[in-house]
Design a protein around this motif. Structure first.
Motif, short mmCIF file in Angstrom:
data_model
loop_
_atom_site.label_atom_id
_atom_site.label_comp_id
_atom_site.label_asym_id
_atom_site.label_seq_id
_atom_site.Cartn_x
_atom_site.Cartn_y
_atom_site.Cartn_z
N HIS A 32 0.83 -1.21 0.00
CA HIS A 32 0.00 0.00 0.00
C HIS A 32 0.86 1.26 0.00
N TYR A 33 0.31 2.32 -0.52
CA TYR A 33 0.99 3.62 -0.45
C TYR A 33 -0.06 4.71 -0.47
N TYR A 34 0.08 5.68 0.42
CA TYR A 34 -0.94 6.71 0.59
C TYR A 34 -0.31 8.07 0.30
N VAL A 35 -0.76 8.70 -0.77
CA VAL A 35 -0.26 10.03 -1.17
C VAL A 35 -1.38 11.04 -1.00
N LEU A 36 -1.12 12.07 -0.23
CA LEU A 36 -2.19 13.02 0.08
C LEU A 36 -1.76 14.46 -0.21
N ASP A 37 -2.70 15.20 -0.79
CA ASP A 37 -2.53 16.65 -0.92
C ASP A 37 -3.31 17.32 0.20
N MET A 38 -2.82 18.44 0.69
CA MET A 38 -3.62 19.22 1.62
C MET A 38 -4.86 19.67 0.87
N PHE A 39 -6.03 19.31 1.42
CA PHE A 39 -7.24 19.64 0.66
C PHE A 39 -7.49 21.14 0.69
N PRO A 40 -8.06 21.67 -0.41
CA PRO A 40 -8.18 23.12 -0.52
C PRO A 40 -9.45 23.65 0.11
N TYR A 41 -9.44 24.92 0.45
CA TYR A 41 -10.66 25.64 0.75
C TYR A 41 -11.19 26.14 -0.59
N PRO A 42 -12.42 25.78 -0.96
CA PRO A 42 -12.91 26.16 -2.29
C PRO A 42 -13.33 27.62 -2.32
N SER A 43 -12.43 28.47 -2.74
CA SER A 43 -12.73 29.91 -2.74
C SER A 43 -13.50 30.27 -3.99
N GLY A 44 -14.14 31.41 -3.94
CA GLY A 44 -14.99 31.84 -5.04
C GLY A 44 -14.23 32.14 -6.31
N ALA A 45 -12.94 32.42 -6.17
CA ALA A 45 -12.16 32.82 -7.34
C ALA A 45 -11.75 31.63 -8.20
N GLY A 46 -11.96 30.42 -7.72
CA GLY A 46 -11.54 29.25 -8.48
C GLY A 46 -10.04 29.02 -8.36
N LEU A 47 -9.58 28.00 -9.04
CA LEU A 47 -8.14 27.70 -9.00
C LEU A 47 -7.37 28.65 -9.89
N HIS A 48 -6.20 29.08 -9.43
CA HIS A 48 -5.28 29.70 -10.38
C HIS A 48 -4.10 28.76 -10.56
N VAL A 49 -3.19 29.10 -11.47
CA VAL A 49 -2.15 28.14 -11.83
C VAL A 49 -1.22 27.78 -10.68
N GLY A 50 -1.25 28.56 -9.61
CA GLY A 50 -0.40 28.25 -8.46
C GLY A 50 -0.91 27.04 -7.70
N HIS A 51 -2.22 26.88 -7.62
CA HIS A 51 -2.78 25.79 -6.81
C HIS A 51 -2.33 24.41 -7.25
N PRO A 52 -2.35 24.10 -8.56
CA PRO A 52 -2.09 22.70 -8.93
C PRO A 52 -0.64 22.27 -8.80
N LEU A 53 0.28 23.15 -8.49
CA LEU A 53 1.69 22.79 -8.45
C LEU A 53 1.94 21.54 -7.60
N GLY A 54 1.48 21.60 -6.36
CA GLY A 54 1.66 20.45 -5.47
C GLY A 54 0.84 19.25 -5.92
N TYR A 55 -0.36 19.54 -6.45
CA TYR A 55 -1.22 18.43 -6.88
C TYR A 55 -0.57 17.67 -8.04
#
Length: 937
Positions: A32-55
């Motif tokens: 088994h292996y568990y990979v987790l991203d810190m889950f986001p707060y869904p802000s009204g502005a949507g994702l910008h290109v900075g958010h997916p870097l870690g994802y």
RNA sequence: GCCGCGAUGGUGGAAUCGGUAGACACGAAGGACUUAAAAUCCUUUGGCCCGAAACGGCUGUGUGGGUUCAAGUCCCACUCGCGGUACCA
């Protein structure tokens, strides 16, 4: 055939979805292996290109692990409670749940386009009653447990009650209310009157990590200190374990250091000072026991419980005035204005070593919450005490030989002691040890350890959060029965506090607990005999995010937060990715929460996140146009960036932010600029070549040829007001998700902060296009050694990169391999198929299409990771035995076409090397023409 | 103040264990194709110097020292930048 990324990406995203390709089972023979991203707060502005870097990084790692044969848990969810949705609700009356769900929908659609391998069937959101059921449940457990400091473990409060019954004769005679009051001092979740950070603008209290420099982190509103009755979590009880646990986890040293500082362990001593004319002493905490001989006064925190007892009648008025002044000061004023203030209490303490009478002062530079809220002041060796002593004209007694204390204190813990009785002549370190021994033996004090870490304040006077499963009987809190959970968040008419100043839940009509019938009833029925009021506060943001990683293991379990089997299988998060801004908030609370659940036997690991990586922030890269404001300016003329330092424009231009989406490679799209905003409709330009006419006479046909207007740029925070927000959807529309994924990795090392700069994205896109062309016609021919070397070099490099989270260096490796294979005109399946498999974690869509062009069945995302065969990597070299100084022999290794005597000459003529080699026998010396590369001894 | 991290061409960055510094990409310059442009392809590209030419010489990883046959990498001192934190006794 052309690289039609949008078609390829759509086709494969649908195929994966249809095949349920990313569903993960809890039953598998695979490791088994568990990979987790810190889950986001869904802000009204949507994702910008900075958010997916870690994802993207975690997605690459997950896909790699999967291809290596692991059963990989890689989930995503939403930290759905938060202030923006609630602020919006207050303004518009729209239920925060509606806003939140809309935002989540947008986030999911954006995330799906990037092609992540999340198992969406495990999605969690903290505002879902099925989820917060377990947040409330954990809170009840904390209420029903206390921390046994001897066993260093949480234990049921019933065990404490049993002990009281046995050991304390008074216990039985206490009323139910008084018993509850006493137990409240032990519960891990407890109610207490504490000094809190109150934010009037937000109408709520905030935790220490939610306040920075006297302002709220969310919104930046002023915060003041207030004493209020609040729910708290006894995080401080876990301080030693939170500190010690850091040594056993694989986090970056800087993050661990931040947590160590936040926990703030300091070894020192508590000492008792007798008070002149009173019979009970006061206790102080110090880390400098060696300096007792230099104590010339004492200081109490204004909130110290000693203040009342030690204020004399003569000083009463002055002290009261000072306390009132301190109380009205906001935290911000205190930080901004650090002048020395204080007042004499009127009492004197006795220095236990010199028997001198020393005055006791009250000052706000001593904090009530740290140590005992009282200090012994040693002005010669503490800068704060020094400032205070100078201000109030108190004596300064130096204790260290050669220390000049006429201008400032000598704070360093080094030197030889003097003026210190039996400590004279000792080094400071030894003096501290000796004094600790002395005070222990004489009983005037004891050696202790103090932690800076405070208990977490757990109440929020807000609507949009988890309700507490708590009702009040006779003024004391009681928990709802566990089988009545979840206690659902009630509807309210308004999201503001009530007119009487109650939290928003005060508006809820159905908000009372019928104890006998075990149900929620109308609050009109409250009689405080069988129907009781429910808690009106809600839980803070970190409540829902403290154990969410456990829920993903077993997201649909209705019986437990996480099932035994599920937890035994997944154990803990193997790799956690997120921003370092959570170092002193979420990452402390999660560790605390997990350790508590570990004590209860709910989880099998006492640390939640085995390895943690912080991705850097992506900053915005703003672009500017330069409006001419010099002589004869119309306000309509814009000067190209390369000209603004010319004498005619210098200091006569004003930079103006321009939308980065109408700028490409710092060249402005002038038509788009004119259409962007009405004020630019008639904009005129001075172009890069210094001309202002927009068309150039074409030497051939006279057709229009656009001129270039260069924009300036600067790195700033990505924000709407700087017009530098780049939406991943736009990048995907233009280049495709695979290019976005590759480019975000190519930008630089994962952990580093860097600006989003699209200037290089064409290069990455070009690579994919060229790579795609190689799959035009696949041949079954045998690969050549050159082709095999290219491939295996790539396998070795990419494998190393992913295992070491060095994703940025893989992209060049792909480009080099691709260039080499391109030059060799390689179209062989034996090479191109593994190439696609290697590319799959980075660019899954195109890799999938490539894989199928090779005629393969199934998904490339399931294809086994290729192994590197080192045999293919060997370079063609020649080996020569060399005689040196007539006796020393070694092997000289060099490129095949290098003449032997050339190389020998090189070694022998290199004076320093020759000297070094004399008398030694290296195994080999590797040489290229002109240079010695390696000497292997 | 304290703690942590970093500084390499015009730009982003590479150099993974102390062993050819500047990979790869962008940008720039020149060229091919084209009526022209876009797209694509080729060449050059740290600086300085010599030369008809060379796989020519010198210099070069923030500054100053040091260790080593060999330093972007290790050690000492400093400068600047970024991040965290702060009357924590």
């Amino acid at each position: 055939m052309e690289y039609n990324f949008s078609e390829i990406e759509q086709q494969w995203q649908q195929a994966w979805e249809k095949a349920n390709a990313y569903a993960v089972s809890n039953e598998s023979q695979k490791p088994h292996y568990y990979v987790l991203d810190m889950f986001p707060y869904p802000s009204g502005a949507g994702l910008h290109v900075g958010h997916p870097l870690g994802y993207i990084a975690s997605d690459i790692y997950s896909r790699y692990k999967r291809q290596c044969g692991f059963n990989v848990l890689h989930p995503m969810g939403f930290d759905a409670y938060g202030l923006p949705a609630e602020q919006y609700a207050i303004q518009t009356g729209q239920h925060p749940e509606v806003t939140t769900n809309e935002n989540i929908k947008r986030y999911i659609s954006q995330l799906r386009k990037i092609g992540f391998c999340y198992d969406w069937s495990r999605e969690v959101k903290t505002c879902d009653p099925k989820f917060y059921h377990w947040t409330q449940w954990a809170f009840i457990q904390m209420f029903n447990h206390y921390y046994d400091t001897v066993a260093q473990k949480a234990k049921p409060i019933s065990e404490l009650v049993a002990r009281f019954e046995q050991e304390d004769p008074h216990w039985a005679s206490l009323s139910e209310h008084d018993k509850q009051v006493r137990l409240m001092n032990y519960r891990i979740a407890y109610l207490a009157d504490t000094k809190v950070n109150w934010c009037p603008e937000l109408g709520t209290v905030l935790a220490n990590d939610e306040v920075s420099e006297g302002l709220s982190v969310r919104g930046g509103f002023p915060v003041e200190q207030r004493v209020m009755r609040q729910w708290c979590l006894r995080v401080s009880a876990y301080a030693p374990r939170l500190l010690e646990g850091l040594d056993r986890i694989d986090w970056t040293e800087s993050l661990k250091e931040t947590q160590r500082n936040w926990i703030g362990r300091s070894e020192g001593a508590e000492m008792q000072f007798d008070i002149k004319g009173q019979n009970s002493p006061i206790t102080i905490f110090t880390t400098r026991a060696d300096t007792v001989f230099g104590v010339t006064f004492m200081v109490l925190a204004p909130e110290s419980e000693y203040v009342e007892r030690l204020t004399t009648d003569e000083q009463r008025a002055a002290v009261d005035e000072y306390l009132a002044w301190v109380k009205h000061r906001t935290e911000r004023e205190r930080i901004a204005d650090r002048k020395v203030t204080g007042v004499f209490s009127g009492s004197y303490a006795i220095n236990p070593l010199t028997n001198a009478e020393i005055p006791i002062y009250i000052s706000d530079y001593v904090l009530a919450g740290y140590g005992t809220g009282a200090i012994m002041a040693v002005p010669a060796h503490d800068s704060r005490d020094y400032a205070f002593a100078k201000h109030f004209n108190l004596p300064v007694v130096p204790l260290i030989e050669g220390a000049d204390v006429s201008e400032q204190s000598f704070d360093a813990k080094e030197g030889i002691m003097m003026n210190s009785g039996f400590l004279n002549g000792l080094e400071v370190k030894d003096a501290i040890a000796k004094m600790k021994e002395y005070i222990t033996n004489t009983g005037i004090g004891r050696v202790t350890i103090n932690y800076r870490l405070r208990d977490a304040i757990f109440s929020r006077q807000r609507y949009w959060g988890e309700p507490f499963p708590i009702y009040y009987k006779d003024g004391m809190p009681y928990t709802l029965p566990e089988d009545c959970l979840p206690l659902q968040l009630p509807e309210v008419k308004e999201y503001k506090p009530t007119v009487t100043g109650e939290p928003p839940l005060g508006h809820a009509q159905l908000w009372a607990w019928d104890e006998a019938n075990r149900k929620i009833v109308d609050k009109k029925l409250i009689d405080n005999r069988s129907v009781f009021p429910l808690e009106l506060c809600t839980m803070p943001g970190f409540a829902g995010s403290s154990a969410y990683y456990l829920r993903y293991m077993d997201p649909h379990n209705g019986e437990a937060l996480v099932g035994r089997q599920a937890n035994d299988y997944w154990q803990q998060v193997d790799l956690y990715l997120g921003g370092s801004e959570h170092a002193t908030g979420h990452l402390i609370y999660s560790r605390f929460w997990n350790k508590f659940l570990f004590d209860l036997g709910i989880v099998c690991k006492d640390e939640p996140f085995r390895k943690l990586i912080n991705q850097g922030m992506i900053q915005g890269r703003s672009n500017f146009v330069y409006r001419y404001i010099g002589e004869g300016a119309t306000g309509n003329l814009y000067i190209s960036y390369n000209l603004i330092n010319n004498p005619e424009y210098k200091d006569k231009v004003q930079p103006i932010h321009v939308n980065v989406n109408i700028v490409h490679n710092d060249v402005l799209d002038i038509d788009a600029f004119r259409a962007w905003m009405p004020e630019y409709k008639n904009a005129q330009f001075v172009f890069a070549d210094g001309s202002s006419s927009e068309v150039e006479d074409n030497p051939y046909m006279g057709a229009a040829m656009p001129k270039m207007y260069m924009c300036g740029w600067a790195v700033e925070k990505m924000s709407k007001s700087m017009f530098n927000v780049v939406n991943p959807d736009d990048v995907i529309a233009k280049y495709g998700a695979d290019t976005l994924r590759l480019y975000e990795m190519f930008l630089g090392p994962l952990e580093m902060s860097k600006p989003w700069d699209t200037n290089g994205i064409d290069g990455v896109h070009r690579f994919l296009k060229k790579a795609w062309n190689m799959y035009e016609q696949i041949s079954d021919a045998e690969p050549t050694p050159d082709e095999l070397r290219s491939l295996h070099k790539l396998i070795k490099k990419v494998t190393w990169d992913i295992e070491n989270f060095s994703f940025n260096t893989s992209i060049p490796a792909f480009m080099i391999a691709q260039n080499e294979l391109y030059a060799l005109k390689c179209n062989k399946r034996a090479i191109l198929e593994p190439f696609a498999v290697l590319l799959a974690p980075y660019a899954p869509h195109i890799a999938e299409a490539m894989y199928h062009r090779c005629g393969c069945e199934g998904f490339v995302i399931d294809a086994a990771w290729p192994e590197c065969n080192e045999a293919y990597l060997a370079e063609d070299t020649q080996k020569y035995p060399v005689q040196f100084n007539g006796k020393v022999r070694f092997t000289l290794e060099c490129a095949k076409d290098t003449p032997k005597d050339e190389v020998e000459k090189l070694v022998l003529n290199h004076e320093d090397t020759a000297r070094y080699l004399a008398g030694k026998t290296p195994k080999k010396v590797i040489v290229v023409p002109g240079r010695i590369v390696n000497i292997v001894m």
